[in-house]
Structures are given as structure tokens and as C-alpha cells.
Write a protein that holds these residues in place. Structure first.
Motif, mmCIF file in Angstrom:
data_model
loop_
_atom_site.group_PDB
_atom_site.id
_atom_site.type_symbol
_atom_site.label_atom_id
_atom_site.label_comp_id
_atom_site.label_asym_id
_atom_site.label_seq_id
_atom_site.Cartn_x
_atom_site.Cartn_y
_atom_site.Cartn_z
ATOM 1 N N VAL A 140 7.547 11.053 -12.194
ATOM 2 C CA VAL A 140 8.436 10.314 -12.678
ATOM 3 C C VAL A 140 8.558 9.003 -12.020
ATOM 4 O O VAL A 140 8.891 9.151 -10.824
ATOM 5 N N PRO A 141 8.746 7.771 -12.671
ATOM 6 C CA PRO A 141 8.965 6.838 -12.102
ATOM 7 C C PRO A 141 10.416 6.579 -11.308
ATOM 8 O O PRO A 141 11.404 6.968 -11.871
ATOM 9 N N VAL A 142 10.304 6.238 -9.884
ATOM 10 C CA VAL A 142 11.588 6.253 -9.192
ATOM 11 C C VAL A 142 12.121 4.701 -9.140
ATOM 12 O O VAL A 142 11.420 3.629 -8.936
ATOM 13 N N ILE A 200 10.369 1.002 -7.851
ATOM 14 C CA ILE A 200 10.325 -0.317 -8.573
ATOM 15 C C ILE A 200 10.957 -1.423 -8.167
ATOM 16 O O ILE A 200 10.354 -2.601 -8.214
ATOM 17 N N LYS A 201 12.334 -1.239 -7.744
ATOM 18 C CA LYS A 201 13.036 -2.373 -7.438
ATOM 19 C C LYS A 201 12.379 -2.729 -5.800
ATOM 20 O O LYS A 201 12.415 -4.013 -5.853
ATOM 21 N N GLN A 202 11.950 -1.846 -5.027
ATOM 22 C CA GLN A 202 11.469 -2.405 -3.822
ATOM 23 C C GLN A 202 10.244 -3.014 -4.032
ATOM 24 O O GLN A 202 9.772 -4.012 -3.381
ATOM 25 N N GLU A 203 9.394 -2.806 -5.052
ATOM 26 C CA GLU A 203 8.021 -3.605 -5.262
ATOM 27 C C GLU A 203 8.371 -4.926 -6.033
ATOM 28 O O GLU A 203 7.900 -5.827 -5.505
ATOM 29 N N ALA A 204 9.564 -5.047 -6.850
ATOM 30 C CA ALA A 204 9.837 -6.148 -7.309
ATOM 31 C C ALA A 204 10.236 -7.407 -6.201
ATOM 32 O O ALA A 204 9.871 -8.380 -6.155
ATOM 33 N N LEU A 205 11.094 -6.790 -5.084
ATOM 34 C CA LEU A 205 11.513 -7.561 -3.961
ATOM 35 C C LEU A 205 10.265 -7.869 -3.314
ATOM 36 O O LEU A 205 10.181 -9.160 -2.655
ATOM 37 N N GLU A 220 0.756 -1.217 -0.101
ATOM 38 C CA GLU A 220 -0.193 -0.034 0.008
ATOM 39 C C GLU A 220 1.102 1.191 -0.009
ATOM 40 O O GLU A 220 0.544 2.240 -0.817
ATOM 41 N N LEU A 221 2.001 1.256 0.699
ATOM 42 C CA LEU A 221 2.827 2.376 0.746
ATOM 43 C C LEU A 221 3.491 2.660 -0.338
ATOM 44 O O LEU A 221 3.748 3.706 -0.728
ATOM 45 N N LEU A 222 3.908 1.569 -1.089
ATOM 46 C CA LEU A 222 4.692 1.650 -2.373
ATOM 47 C C LEU A 222 3.530 2.112 -3.476
ATOM 48 O O LEU A 222 4.205 2.942 -4.054
ATOM 49 N N GLU A 223 2.292 1.793 -3.507
ATOM 50 C CA GLU A 223 1.449 2.180 -4.193
ATOM 51 C C GLU A 223 1.208 3.745 -4.065
ATOM 52 O O GLU A 223 1.080 4.430 -5.153
ATOM 53 N N LYS A 224 1.181 4.031 -2.908
ATOM 54 C CA LYS A 224 1.099 5.509 -2.476
ATOM 55 C C LYS A 224 2.182 6.260 -3.220
ATOM 56 O O LYS A 224 1.972 7.575 -3.852
ATOM 57 N N ALA A 225 3.226 5.824 -2.751
ATOM 58 C CA ALA A 225 4.626 6.562 -3.376
ATOM 59 C C ALA A 225 4.748 6.844 -4.985
ATOM 60 O O ALA A 225 4.979 7.812 -5.412
ATOM 61 N N LYS A 226 4.089 5.699 -5.617
ATOM 62 C CA LYS A 226 4.106 5.774 -7.307
ATOM 63 C C LYS A 226 3.150 6.673 -7.499
ATOM 64 O O LYS A 226 3.468 7.361 -8.806
#
Length: 46
Positions: free
Chosen positions: A26-28, A32-37, A15-21
Motif C-alpha cells: 500500500v502506498p505510504v 510519496i511526500k519525501q519523493e516529491a521533496l 534509490e532508497l525511496l524506490e526500494k521502500a516503495k
């Protein structure tokens, strides 16, 4: 990423990653790496 690898912690992190995106225009790469992990941690296909 959360300290624990339980379902609740993983969902909270997702949820926090989605909010950050959503906040960034601009994609950070780090997000993206954190979401993949996180997806690997949750045993989901990326």
C-alpha cells in the motif's frame, strides 16, 4: 532525506525511496511526500 544536497546524496536517497516503495503493498504517504521533496530538491518536474 539526505543531509547534503549534492548529486550523489540525492541519487542515494532516490534509490532508497524506490526500494521502500517496492517493499510496501500500500502506498505510504510519507514516502510519496519525501519523493516529491527530493524531486524539487533535484530541480526535476514531479
Amino acid at each position: 532525506m539526505g543531509l547534503y544536497s549534492d548529486d550523489e546524496s540525492n541519487m542515494q536517497t532516490l534509490e532508497l525511496l524506490e526500494k521502500a516503495k517496492q517493499m510496501c503493498e500500500v502506498p505510504v504517504m510519507s514516502a510519496i511526500k519525501q519523493e516529491a521533496l527530493l524531486m524539487l530538491r533535484m530541480n526535476k518536474q514531479v
